[in-house]
Design a protein around this motif. Sequence first.
Motif, mmCIF file in Angstrom:
data_model
loop_
_atom_site.group_PDB
_atom_site.id
_atom_site.type_symbol
_atom_site.label_atom_id
_atom_site.label_comp_id
_atom_site.label_asym_id
_atom_site.label_seq_id
_atom_site.Cartn_x
_atom_site.Cartn_y
_atom_site.Cartn_z
ATOM 1 N N LEU A 81 81.433 78.676 1.252
ATOM 2 C CA LEU A 81 79.976 78.505 1.321
ATOM 3 C C LEU A 81 79.585 77.077 0.957
ATOM 4 O O LEU A 81 79.997 76.573 -0.088
ATOM 5 N N PRO A 82 78.785 76.406 1.765
ATOM 6 C CA PRO A 82 78.426 75.017 1.454
ATOM 7 C C PRO A 82 77.383 74.888 0.356
ATOM 8 O O PRO A 82 77.135 73.793 -0.127
ATOM 9 N N ARG A 185 82.759 63.164 13.356
ATOM 10 C CA ARG A 185 81.366 63.528 13.613
ATOM 11 C C ARG A 185 80.604 63.445 12.295
ATOM 12 O O ARG A 185 81.109 63.904 11.264
ATOM 13 N N VAL A 186 79.424 62.889 12.328
ATOM 14 C CA VAL A 186 78.642 62.742 11.091
ATOM 15 C C VAL A 186 77.383 63.609 11.116
ATOM 16 O O VAL A 186 76.556 63.525 10.216
ATOM 17 N N GLN A 187 77.254 64.472 12.138
ATOM 18 C CA GLN A 187 76.063 65.302 12.273
ATOM 19 C C GLN A 187 76.396 66.506 13.141
ATOM 20 O O GLN A 187 77.180 66.408 14.082
ATOM 21 N N ALA A 192 80.983 68.412 8.768
ATOM 22 C CA ALA A 192 81.455 68.478 7.377
ATOM 23 C C ALA A 192 82.965 68.691 7.331
ATOM 24 O O ALA A 192 83.668 68.070 6.511
ATOM 25 N N GLU A 193 83.469 69.551 8.187
ATOM 26 C CA GLU A 193 84.915 69.795 8.226
ATOM 27 C C GLU A 193 85.665 68.527 8.631
ATOM 28 O O GLU A 193 86.742 68.223 8.084
ATOM 29 N N ASP A 194 85.118 67.782 9.602
ATOM 30 C CA ASP A 194 85.744 66.514 10.030
ATOM 31 C C ASP A 194 85.838 65.530 8.867
ATOM 32 O O ASP A 194 86.876 64.892 8.639
ATOM 33 N N ILE A 195 84.753 65.399 8.134
ATOM 34 C CA ILE A 195 84.705 64.429 7.036
ATOM 35 C C ILE A 195 85.691 64.825 5.939
ATOM 36 O O ILE A 195 86.447 63.984 5.427
ATOM 37 N N TRP A 224 72.847 66.656 6.698
ATOM 38 C CA TRP A 224 73.268 67.855 5.975
ATOM 39 C C TRP A 224 74.779 67.974 5.810
ATOM 40 O O TRP A 224 75.270 68.546 4.834
ATOM 41 N N ALA A 225 75.545 67.430 6.750
ATOM 42 C CA ALA A 225 77.014 67.518 6.623
ATOM 43 C C ALA A 225 77.499 66.919 5.312
ATOM 44 O O ALA A 225 78.492 67.375 4.733
ATOM 45 N N PHE A 226 76.784 65.919 4.808
ATOM 46 C CA PHE A 226 77.188 65.249 3.568
ATOM 47 C C PHE A 226 76.699 66.003 2.328
ATOM 48 O O PHE A 226 76.962 65.567 1.202
ATOM 49 N N ASN A 227 75.996 67.122 2.555
ATOM 50 C CA ASN A 227 75.543 67.959 1.445
ATOM 51 C C ASN A 227 76.338 69.253 1.345
ATOM 52 O O ASN A 227 76.003 70.113 0.529
ATOM 53 N N GLU A 228 77.351 69.394 2.154
ATOM 54 C CA GLU A 228 78.111 70.642 2.147
ATOM 55 C C GLU A 228 79.223 70.599 1.103
ATOM 56 O O GLU A 228 79.785 69.549 0.793
ATOM 57 N N ARG A 229 79.529 71.780 0.576
ATOM 58 C CA ARG A 229 80.510 71.914 -0.499
ATOM 59 C C ARG A 229 81.878 71.362 -0.099
ATOM 60 O O ARG A 229 82.572 70.748 -0.902
#
Length: 416
Positions: A81-82, A185-187, A192-195, A224-229
């Motif tokens: 869960l993010p 991908r940044v969006q 998030a998985e890529d990062i 939002w990807a940078f706010n995921e768990r």
Amino acid sequence: MKEISTLRLAKELERSERTIFTVKELTSQIKDLLENRFLLVWVEGEISQLKNHDSGHIFFSLKDEEALLKVIMFRERARELPFPLREGLQVLCFGRISVYPPRGEYRLIVQRIEPRGLGSLQLAFEALKRELAARGYFDEARKKSLPAYPERVAVVTSISGAALHDFLRVARERWQAEILIYPVRVQGEGAAEDIARAIDNLNRMKDLDLIVITRGGGSLEDLWAFNERIVAEAVFRSRIPVVSAVGHEVDYTICDFVADLRAPTPTAAAQQIFPDRKQLIEDLDFRRRRLFELISERLRKLERELHHLSKRLKSPEKLIQETGERVQDLEARLRKALAHQFFLKENRFRNLVRHLEAVSPLAVLSRGYSVTRKLPEKIVIRKAREVRTGEFVEILLEEGRLEARVERIHPDNHLF
């Protein structure tokens, strides 16, 4: 829902043949119908009746103004869960419909949950921020120091974004370093998985000094990807220092809080990471000149001290002459002291000799006395009763000795 007419109901009841289902059979057909018809669905609603089970599973309901749907998220998915779930949060759930025959219930088996709408995104952001802060993810004590002069830096970003070009432009102006670009991908879906995957893969590389995560500005949904768990976890476990430069100066993400350094923009990140080569050269030149001035001043001071000391320093010939005179003086004083000591020792020796002569038995003999000894033992006789008549004795004189035999013994001390 279609309504069945009274006439049709009557006809069905009058039929001789009836189709009868057991509860299990009917439930099984409903289960097949629902699970095949709604294989994968997105469902929007508000979270209610939330329960985090000890097993790790999460149970809750999705509701809107007119209906309620039971939902379960199994432990394996719940770990990913993010953001933390909470009552009243508007979310979008992705999963499949499943029927649970023992209770005759249908429910949604969730695979993924996303906040829905700006308010829900902000609530999810604040909830995850509080949780990670309580777990020590933002503590300054655990954050790693950045290298002063990085040689190899990896940039995790979109290959086509303006953020990368801004970062590279400033980096090349300031410092010569090897910059590796890891495109992600940044969006959107999968960003998030890529990062997170990029951070983990870069940590397997050798001789990498720094990881920079960056992208340009955007809305809360865009970032939002940078706010995921999953991203926060990857940054937290990175052994390599991480710099987060996401969005504009006013934008803050969970990634910013977990990273070892937060830069407000990609340009600022390059300025904070890389030293200014021109400024360093100027500083080194200034320090070189200053060092030369200090050394020159020190040498001049030492030269003045040496000149002053040279005036006080005597010539070697004079020093040798004075030393020779001192040696001669010490030699004369030593001879005099030794002569005096010899004189004192000699006088004492003579006094001792005279004293010994005074108490010597030979001196007594020289005054007319003699020493008588019993033979053959040669024991000195002090009393007349120490010998018997007929025994031989020896008489020592100043010159010579006599041997005699005792004829008579007189025990008294009358000399004449």
